[in-house]
Design a protein around this motif. Structure first.
Motif, mmCIF file in Angstrom:
data_model
loop_
_atom_site.group_PDB
_atom_site.id
_atom_site.type_symbol
_atom_site.label_atom_id
_atom_site.label_comp_id
_atom_site.label_asym_id
_atom_site.label_seq_id
_atom_site.Cartn_x
_atom_site.Cartn_y
_atom_site.Cartn_z
ATOM 1 N N PHE A 117 0.810 -1.216 0.000
ATOM 2 C CA PHE A 117 0.000 0.000 0.000
ATOM 3 C C PHE A 117 0.851 1.277 0.000
ATOM 4 O O PHE A 117 0.514 2.255 -0.664
ATOM 5 N N GLY A 118 1.965 1.270 0.732
ATOM 6 C CA GLY A 118 2.792 2.470 0.833
ATOM 7 C C GLY A 118 3.888 2.554 -0.212
ATOM 8 O O GLY A 118 4.802 3.378 -0.089
ATOM 9 N N LEU A 119 3.789 1.726 -1.254
ATOM 10 C CA LEU A 119 4.849 1.680 -2.276
ATOM 11 C C LEU A 119 4.369 2.230 -3.609
ATOM 12 O O LEU A 119 4.864 1.833 -4.677
ATOM 13 N N ALA A 120 3.453 3.180 -3.577
ATOM 14 C CA ALA A 120 2.855 3.700 -4.813
ATOM 15 C C ALA A 120 3.880 4.366 -5.724
ATOM 16 O O ALA A 120 3.706 4.394 -6.953
ATOM 17 N N ALA A 121 4.948 4.900 -5.152
ATOM 18 C CA ALA A 121 5.943 5.604 -5.962
ATOM 19 C C ALA A 121 6.846 4.661 -6.747
ATOM 20 O O ALA A 121 7.551 5.088 -7.669
ATOM 21 N N MET A 122 6.817 3.375 -6.425
ATOM 22 C CA MET A 122 7.676 2.403 -7.119
ATOM 23 C C MET A 122 7.050 1.954 -8.430
ATOM 24 O O MET A 122 5.818 1.952 -8.577
ATOM 25 N N ASN A 123 7.890 1.556 -9.369
ATOM 26 C CA ASN A 123 7.344 0.930 -10.578
ATOM 27 C C ASN A 123 6.867 -0.478 -10.235
ATOM 28 O O ASN A 123 7.209 -1.019 -9.169
ATOM 29 N N LYS A 124 6.078 -1.061 -11.093
ATOM 30 C CA LYS A 124 5.425 -2.333 -10.783
ATOM 31 C C LYS A 124 6.426 -3.438 -10.482
ATOM 32 O O LYS A 124 6.215 -4.258 -9.577
ATOM 33 N N LEU A 125 7.522 -3.487 -11.250
ATOM 34 C CA LEU A 125 8.503 -4.558 -11.067
ATOM 35 C C LEU A 125 9.184 -4.451 -9.704
ATOM 36 O O LEU A 125 9.299 -5.437 -8.973
ATOM 37 N N ASP A 126 9.627 -3.235 -9.339
ATOM 38 C CA ASP A 126 10.288 -3.034 -8.052
ATOM 39 C C ASP A 126 9.315 -3.249 -6.888
ATOM 40 O O ASP A 126 9.680 -3.794 -5.843
ATOM 41 N N LYS A 127 8.066 -2.806 -7.083
ATOM 42 C CA LYS A 127 7.063 -2.970 -6.046
ATOM 43 C C LYS A 127 6.799 -4.450 -5.775
ATOM 44 O O LYS A 127 6.741 -4.888 -4.622
ATOM 45 N N ARG A 128 6.661 -5.235 -6.848
ATOM 46 C CA ARG A 128 6.413 -6.668 -6.703
ATOM 47 C C ARG A 128 7.578 -7.341 -5.979
ATOM 48 O O ARG A 128 7.388 -8.196 -5.117
ATOM 49 N N ALA A 129 8.812 -6.933 -6.316
ATOM 50 C CA ALA A 129 10.002 -7.517 -5.688
ATOM 51 C C ALA A 129 10.069 -7.163 -4.201
ATOM 52 O O ALA A 129 10.428 -7.997 -3.363
ATOM 53 N N ARG A 130 9.702 -5.919 -3.877
ATOM 54 C CA ARG A 130 9.749 -5.492 -2.477
ATOM 55 C C ARG A 130 8.688 -6.208 -1.643
ATOM 56 O O ARG A 130 8.959 -6.620 -0.505
ATOM 57 N N ILE A 131 7.497 -6.380 -2.206
ATOM 58 C CA ILE A 131 6.441 -7.112 -1.500
ATOM 59 C C ILE A 131 6.885 -8.554 -1.243
ATOM 60 O O ILE A 131 6.710 -9.077 -0.141
ATOM 61 N N LYS A 132 7.477 -9.179 -2.245
ATOM 62 C CA LYS A 132 7.947 -10.552 -2.103
ATOM 63 C C LYS A 132 9.021 -10.643 -1.022
ATOM 64 O O LYS A 132 9.029 -11.580 -0.197
ATOM 65 N N GLU A 133 9.919 -9.653 -1.007
ATOM 66 C CA GLU A 133 10.984 -9.620 -0.004
ATOM 67 C C GLU A 133 10.408 -9.499 1.406
ATOM 68 O O GLU A 133 10.846 -10.196 2.330
ATOM 69 N N CYS A 134 9.408 -8.634 1.579
ATOM 70 C CA CYS A 134 8.806 -8.426 2.899
ATOM 71 C C CYS A 134 7.985 -9.640 3.342
ATOM 72 O O CYS A 134 7.961 -9.979 4.525
ATOM 73 N N LEU A 135 7.305 -10.282 2.397
ATOM 74 C CA LEU A 135 6.566 -11.503 2.727
ATOM 75 C C LEU A 135 7.512 -12.588 3.232
ATOM 76 O O LEU A 135 7.209 -13.289 4.211
#
Length: 360
Positions: free
Chosen positions: A101-119
């Motif tokens: 939710f708080g990663l709106a400024a990221m592009n889709k690829l980086d956002k997906r990678a960050r979510i996966k990392e946090c999970l």
């Protein structure tokens, strides 16, 4: 990473909620705000977050003043992540979408990678497509933490993060959260009224009472080196044993004399100019010792599995009121209410305060 310098907060012009609170945390350290209800813990956390502007002093984060009487950086610009008491997860969003939710400024690829990392960090990779209502309380708490960590803030603030969980789960989850925060090396501040949570999580603990900082230190220091009588009473279990100065080298109590040179005197206790004191006695300072000339009667007992906590009343203590002590012994020393046994005081950390009648 964060410093509070004489921070004061008021809701009205005539009443201060917090008065001149000062402490600091280094990068990766975990601090805790601990104290009874109404002491100012949540107000202080909200001031750090940017929701209350200080009346005096400064709040400094990463070398920048973000809060003072003259300046208050908006909460959205402080690089702070929040974990709320009720987690505040969006019920219509999946676990992955909540974290992102708080990663709106990221592009889709980086956002997906960050979510996966946090999970992966919170060990919930298999729950990415689940919704909050499909998770246990502990799992929801980890999702809330992952969402707060995802934008890589400078500081994480946690407001009573375990209060809605079962007692047995709290300490276990507190240790888990500590390990996660240490793993990502984020500075964090936790608000709690539960000492065991504070001990399990924090590197440093601020004990607050009446809007004032009573002591800032490690759990060990708070227990064995309390700075004030309030901290001594609030942290752990204790009683105050009346003591009188016999000379400049010893203190007399109803269960023996003690070498004053080995004692730690609080800032308000002065052996040279005061005659009467209060000796802090913890339950583990009193030993069951049958050969001791000092006898005590059991007036209460609490079985704790490996140990029993006895409340004792000294026999023939020669005081104007019954002197009571707490004694924590291995449970094979099994005695019943009304029985007597010998005790002796074995103090590794003798803490002395001015005379107080808190136990009368």
């Amino acid at each position: 990473m964060i410093s509070l310098n004489d921070v004061s907060v008021s809701y009205t012009a005539n009443k201060a909620v917090l008065e001149q609170v000062s402490f600091s945390l280094e990068q990766g350290e975990i601090g805790c705000l601990l104290g009874p209800s109404g002491c100012g813990k949540t107000t202080l956390l909200r001031a750090i977050a940017g929701f209350h502007q200080p009346r005096g002093g400064e709040i400094i984060i990463s070398g920048q003043c973000v809060g003072s009487a003259k300046h208050n950086t908006p909460a959205t610009e402080r690089q702070i992540g929040m974990v709320f008491q009720d987690y505040a997860l969006f019920p219509h969003m999946s676990v992955a979408d909540n974290i992102g939710f708080g990663l709106a400024a990221m592009n889709k690829l980086d956002k997906r990678a960050r979510i996966k990392e946090c999970l992966a960090l919170v060990e919930l990779a298999a729950f990415a497509d689940k919704f909050p209502h499909q998770l246990s309380g502990g799992q929801q708490q980890r999702v809330a933490l992952a969402r707060a960590i995802a934008p890589q803030p400078a500081i994480i603030l946690l407001d009573e993060p375990f209060s809605s969980l079962d007692v047995e789960l709290r300490e276990q989850l507190a240790m888990t959260v500590r390990q996660l925060l240490k793993q990502v090396n984020i500075t964090a501040i936790v608000v709690t009224h539960d000492q065991q949570e504070a001990f399990a999580m924090a590197d440093k603990i601020a004990v607050l009472e009446g809007g004032k900082l009573q002591q800032w230190g490690s759990a060990y220091d708070l227990y064995h080196r309390p700075a004030t009588a309030f901290v001594a009473k609030f942290i752990g279990e204790s009683v105050f044993l009346p003591a009188a100065k016999r000379d400049d080298a010893s203190l007399h109590t109803v269960i023996g004399d003690f070498d004053a040179s080995k004692a730690h005197f609080s800032d308000t206790a002065d052996l040279k100019n005061q005659e009467y004191f209060s000796l802090l006695v913890r339950p583990d300072d009193i030993e069951h010792h049958d050969a001791s000339p000092f006898k005590a009667r059991i007036i209460k007992r609490v079985f704790r599995g490996s140990h029993i906590l006895y409340t004792l009343e000294l026999i023939e203590s020669n005081t104007h009121y019954p002197q009571r002590l707490l004694c924590l012994t291995p449970s094979h020393h099994d005695h019943q209410v009304g029985e007597n046994f010998g005790i002796r005081l074995q103090l590794d950390h003798m803490i002395v305060f001015p005379f107080t009648d808190l136990d009368r």
